[in-house]
Scaffold this active site. Structure first.
Site, short mmCIF file in Angstrom:
data_model
loop_
_atom_site.label_atom_id
_atom_site.label_comp_id
_atom_site.label_asym_id
_atom_site.label_seq_id
_atom_site.Cartn_x
_atom_site.Cartn_y
_atom_site.Cartn_z
N ARG A 184 0.83 -1.22 0.00
CA ARG A 184 0.00 0.00 0.00
C ARG A 184 0.87 1.27 0.00
NH1 ARG A 184 -3.08 -3.69 -0.82
NH2 ARG A 184 -5.21 -3.90 -0.04
N SER A 219 -11.03 -1.09 2.90
CA SER A 219 -10.33 -1.16 4.19
C SER A 219 -9.99 0.25 4.65
CB SER A 219 -9.02 -1.93 4.05
OG SER A 219 -9.24 -3.22 3.56
N GLU A 236 -5.50 3.65 5.71
CA GLU A 236 -5.13 3.43 4.31
C GLU A 236 -5.76 4.53 3.45
OE1 GLU A 236 -5.92 -0.50 2.13
OE2 GLU A 236 -7.10 0.95 0.99
P1 FAD Z 1 -9.35 8.18 -5.69
O1 FAD Z 1 -10.04 7.77 -4.44
O2 FAD Z 1 -10.07 9.06 -6.63
O3 FAD Z 1 -7.94 8.84 -5.30
C1 FAD Z 1 -7.11 8.25 -4.34
C2 FAD Z 1 -5.87 9.13 -4.18
O4 FAD Z 1 -5.09 9.08 -5.38
C3 FAD Z 1 -6.19 10.61 -3.97
O5 FAD Z 1 -5.22 11.16 -3.12
C4 FAD Z 1 -6.10 11.21 -5.37
O6 FAD Z 1 -5.81 12.58 -5.38
C5 FAD Z 1 -4.98 10.39 -5.96
N1 FAD Z 1 -5.11 10.21 -7.42
C6 FAD Z 1 -6.14 9.62 -8.07
N2 FAD Z 1 -5.90 9.60 -9.40
C7 FAD Z 1 -4.71 10.20 -9.59
C8 FAD Z 1 -3.90 10.50 -10.74
N3 FAD Z 1 -4.30 10.20 -11.97
N4 FAD Z 1 -2.71 11.13 -10.54
C9 FAD Z 1 -2.28 11.47 -9.30
N5 FAD Z 1 -3.00 11.22 -8.19
C10 FAD Z 1 -4.19 10.60 -8.32
N6 FAD Z 1 -7.78 -1.12 -2.66
C11 FAD Z 1 -6.92 -2.14 -2.75
O7 FAD Z 1 -5.70 -1.94 -2.86
N7 FAD Z 1 -7.37 -3.43 -2.75
C12 FAD Z 1 -8.66 -3.75 -2.62
O8 FAD Z 1 -9.02 -4.92 -2.61
C13 FAD Z 1 -9.60 -2.68 -2.52
N8 FAD Z 1 -10.91 -2.93 -2.37
C14 FAD Z 1 -11.79 -1.90 -2.23
C15 FAD Z 1 -13.15 -2.20 -2.07
C16 FAD Z 1 -14.07 -1.17 -1.91
C17 FAD Z 1 -15.53 -1.52 -1.73
C18 FAD Z 1 -13.64 0.18 -1.96
C19 FAD Z 1 -14.65 1.28 -1.87
C20 FAD Z 1 -12.30 0.48 -2.12
C21 FAD Z 1 -11.36 -0.56 -2.25
N9 FAD Z 1 -9.98 -0.30 -2.40
C22 FAD Z 1 -9.10 -1.35 -2.54
C23 FAD Z 1 -9.48 1.08 -2.38
C24 FAD Z 1 -9.55 1.79 -3.76
O9 FAD Z 1 -10.44 1.14 -4.62
C25 FAD Z 1 -8.18 1.89 -4.42
O10 FAD Z 1 -7.29 2.59 -3.61
C26 FAD Z 1 -8.25 2.57 -5.80
O11 FAD Z 1 -7.01 2.49 -6.44
C27 FAD Z 1 -8.65 4.04 -5.70
O12 FAD Z 1 -8.88 4.51 -7.01
P2 FAD Z 1 -9.68 5.84 -7.29
O13 FAD Z 1 -9.58 6.12 -8.75
O14 FAD Z 1 -11.06 5.74 -6.74
O15 FAD Z 1 -8.82 6.87 -6.45
N1 EPU Z 2 -10.72 -11.18 9.69
C1 EPU Z 2 -11.38 -11.26 10.90
N2 EPU Z 2 -12.41 -10.37 11.13
C2 EPU Z 2 -12.77 -9.44 10.23
C3 EPU Z 2 -12.08 -9.34 9.01
C4 EPU Z 2 -11.05 -10.23 8.77
O1 EPU Z 2 -11.08 -12.10 11.74
O2 EPU Z 2 -13.71 -8.69 10.53
C5 EPU Z 2 -9.64 -12.15 9.43
C6 EPU Z 2 -10.20 -13.46 8.86
O3 EPU Z 2 -9.44 -14.52 9.40
C7 EPU Z 2 -9.92 -13.33 7.38
C8 EPU Z 2 -8.61 -12.55 7.37
O4 EPU Z 2 -8.73 -11.65 8.47
O5 EPU Z 2 -9.77 -14.59 6.77
C9 EPU Z 2 -8.36 -11.78 6.09
O6 EPU Z 2 -9.52 -11.03 5.75
P1 EPU Z 2 -9.75 -10.54 4.24
O7 EPU Z 2 -9.51 -11.67 3.29
O8 EPU Z 2 -11.07 -9.87 4.18
O9 EPU Z 2 -8.57 -9.55 3.99
P2 EPU Z 2 -8.03 -8.27 4.77
O10 EPU Z 2 -6.64 -8.55 5.20
O11 EPU Z 2 -9.00 -7.83 5.80
C10 EPU Z 2 -6.95 -7.24 2.64
C11 EPU Z 2 -6.94 -5.94 1.93
C12 EPU Z 2 -8.18 -5.81 1.06
C13 EPU Z 2 -8.19 -6.95 0.06
C14 EPU Z 2 -8.22 -8.27 0.83
C15 EPU Z 2 -8.18 -9.48 -0.07
C16 EPU Z 2 -5.68 -4.41 3.32
C17 EPU Z 2 -5.72 -3.24 4.22
N3 EPU Z 2 -6.87 -4.84 2.87
O12 EPU Z 2 -8.02 -7.21 3.58
O13 EPU Z 2 -8.09 -4.58 0.35
O14 EPU Z 2 -9.33 -6.87 -0.78
O15 EPU Z 2 -7.06 -8.32 1.71
O16 EPU Z 2 -6.89 -9.73 -0.52
O17 EPU Z 2 -4.61 -4.92 3.00
C18 EPU Z 2 -8.60 -2.27 0.53
O18 EPU Z 2 -7.38 -2.08 0.51
O19 EPU Z 2 -9.43 -1.33 0.56
C19 EPU Z 2 -9.10 -3.64 0.50
C20 EPU Z 2 -10.39 -3.95 0.57
#
Ligand code: FAD
Ligand code: EPU
Length: 336
Positions: free
Chosen positions: A163, A235, A331
């Protein structure tokens, strides 16, 4: 390019925070960015937004919000081993993943359904299900605000980590990412270290890019809340990393602690598990709460202000600190 005033950002951030931008515009190409630069907008307060899925606005934004709509993909090179695709930064991330899967390009499939844009993907080095986007990034193209020029940075200089990247640190607020060049394999190459994936796809006959994409979509929709129903940004905190010694101490007290070894030899702890252990999974206060199926996700049940969400998140991290002596780091990008 039109610049408009007093624009609501409620539908431009997935937390659904109801704030306004003093100025707002949409960029569709590099010339639009140069125009903003010439007009002096980068000398004042500015922010570029992709899908708004990783931001938390605390207040009205007293500057210009630039919505990224620079779209398009281009195949730069293809041989028997690999393909290099240039994807413009305003493309939706999942549209890019779908394009790769449809064209049998291997490497992006585990990152299916992550919200947001291509341009934001390198910023926090998006990751899920055993893959990080840095594994398929070749280089990143950006506009450098200070020199007013377009530049390319190779992957090796992007300082990618969990991240993390140079764009969240040294280059923060100094660049606009305009496109990302991805290097993908054209030969079958699956990343199946995430247990549920390796269990299902151990049998080679059952593997295909679309099967994996469908499985990831199924897992994600069962675990993560729909942003159209409840505002959230995925997250809220990162999973914290601790030393092996600290881990041994915790493991003695909490034998069921959920953890993963990192390449550096440290141990990553599930922040969701820590929050759940404090008893705060599904906890709600006012308009804000943790998701009852994934404690790491903070929800806006409707009408929450950015500050309410921050206060709630501070309460959560104080409880975790108190119980485990572990600091949680957000994050999500907090926008002042
Ligand atoms: P924004 O929210 O629009 O911007 C994020 C930051 O980047 C801001 O500071 C913005 O100014 C900057 N930025 C955006 N575009 C540019 C650009 N072109 N140039 C310079 N700066 C820029 N993240 C994960 O890593 N893994 C996951 O599994 C994951 N799951 C998610 C699930 C949900 C339901 C949600 C809501 C979010 C999740 N995220 C996850 C977080 C998010 O989707 C990512 O961080 C994604 O890359 C953000 O993209 P965005 O275009 O919406 O960025
Ligand atoms: N867990 C719990 N309680 C909870 C949530 C999770 O006990 O409420 C434990 C469970 O054992 C579960 C494990 O944590 O199996 C891992 O949970 P999960 O697979 O949901 O993954 P995470 O570590 O909570 C990360 C990323 C997610 C990404 C998933 C899948 C971060 C901060 N988050 O979550 O990214 O989708 O792994 O790979 O690293 C995001 O960054 O916004 C995001 C959603």
């Amino acid at each position: 390019m039109k610049i408009i005033e007093n624009v609501s950002l409620k539908n431009l951030n997935t937390f659904k925070i109801d704030v306004k931008a003093k100025f707002f515009c949409e960029v569709t190409n590099k010339e639009d960015i140069l125009e903003l630069s010439d007009e002096g907008f980068f000398k004042k307060k500015w922010i570029i937004l992709g899908g708004g899925s990783n931001v938390l606005f605390l207040d009205d934004f007293d500057g210009i919000v630039i919505k990224n709509r620079i779209s398009g993909f281009e195949e730069l090179l293809k041989d028997e081993e690999k393909v290099i695709i240039k994807a413009n930064s305003g493309e939706l991330w999942d549209v890019f993943v779908d394009y790769c899967v449809t064209n049998s390009f291997y490497g992006a499939e585990n990152l299916s359904l992550i919200p947001g844009t291509v341009g934001a993907s390198p910023i926090q080095n998006i990751g899920a299900y055993g893959t990080e986007v840095s594994e398929i990034i070749f280089s990143v193209e950006y506009f450098d605000i200070k020199s007013k020029s377009f530049r390319t940075i190779e992957k090796s200089l992007c300082e990618f980590g969990y991240r993390e990247s140079i764009f969240k640190n040294d280059l923060k607020n100094k660049t606009i990412i305009t496109s990302v060049n991805f290097k993908l394999s054209v030969k079958p190459n699956y990343k199946l270290i995430y247990k549920p994936l390796s269990d299902i796809f151990a049998d080679k006959e059952k593997r295909s890019l679309s099967e994996i994409r469908n499985k990831i979509i199924e897992i994600r929709t069962s675990k993560l809340p729909d942003t159209d129903v409840f505002g959230n940004a995925g997250s809220f905190f990162k999973n914290p990393e601790i030393t092996p010694d600290e881990f041994e101490r915790l493991k003695r007290e909490y034998p069921d602690i959920v953890s993963f070894k990192t390449e550096s030899g440290n141990v990553k702890i599930s922040a969701g598990w820590l929050i759940e252990k404090t008893g705060l999974k599904g906890f709600k206060k006012g308009n804000v709460g943790t998701y009852n199926q994934q404690a790491l996700v903070i929800l806006n049940f409707g009408g929450a202000k950015g500050n309410e969400i921050i206060q709630f998140s501070e309460f959560i991290s104080a409880e975790v600190l108190n119980m485990f002596k572990i600091n949680l780091t957000p994050e999500v990008n907090i926008i002042y």
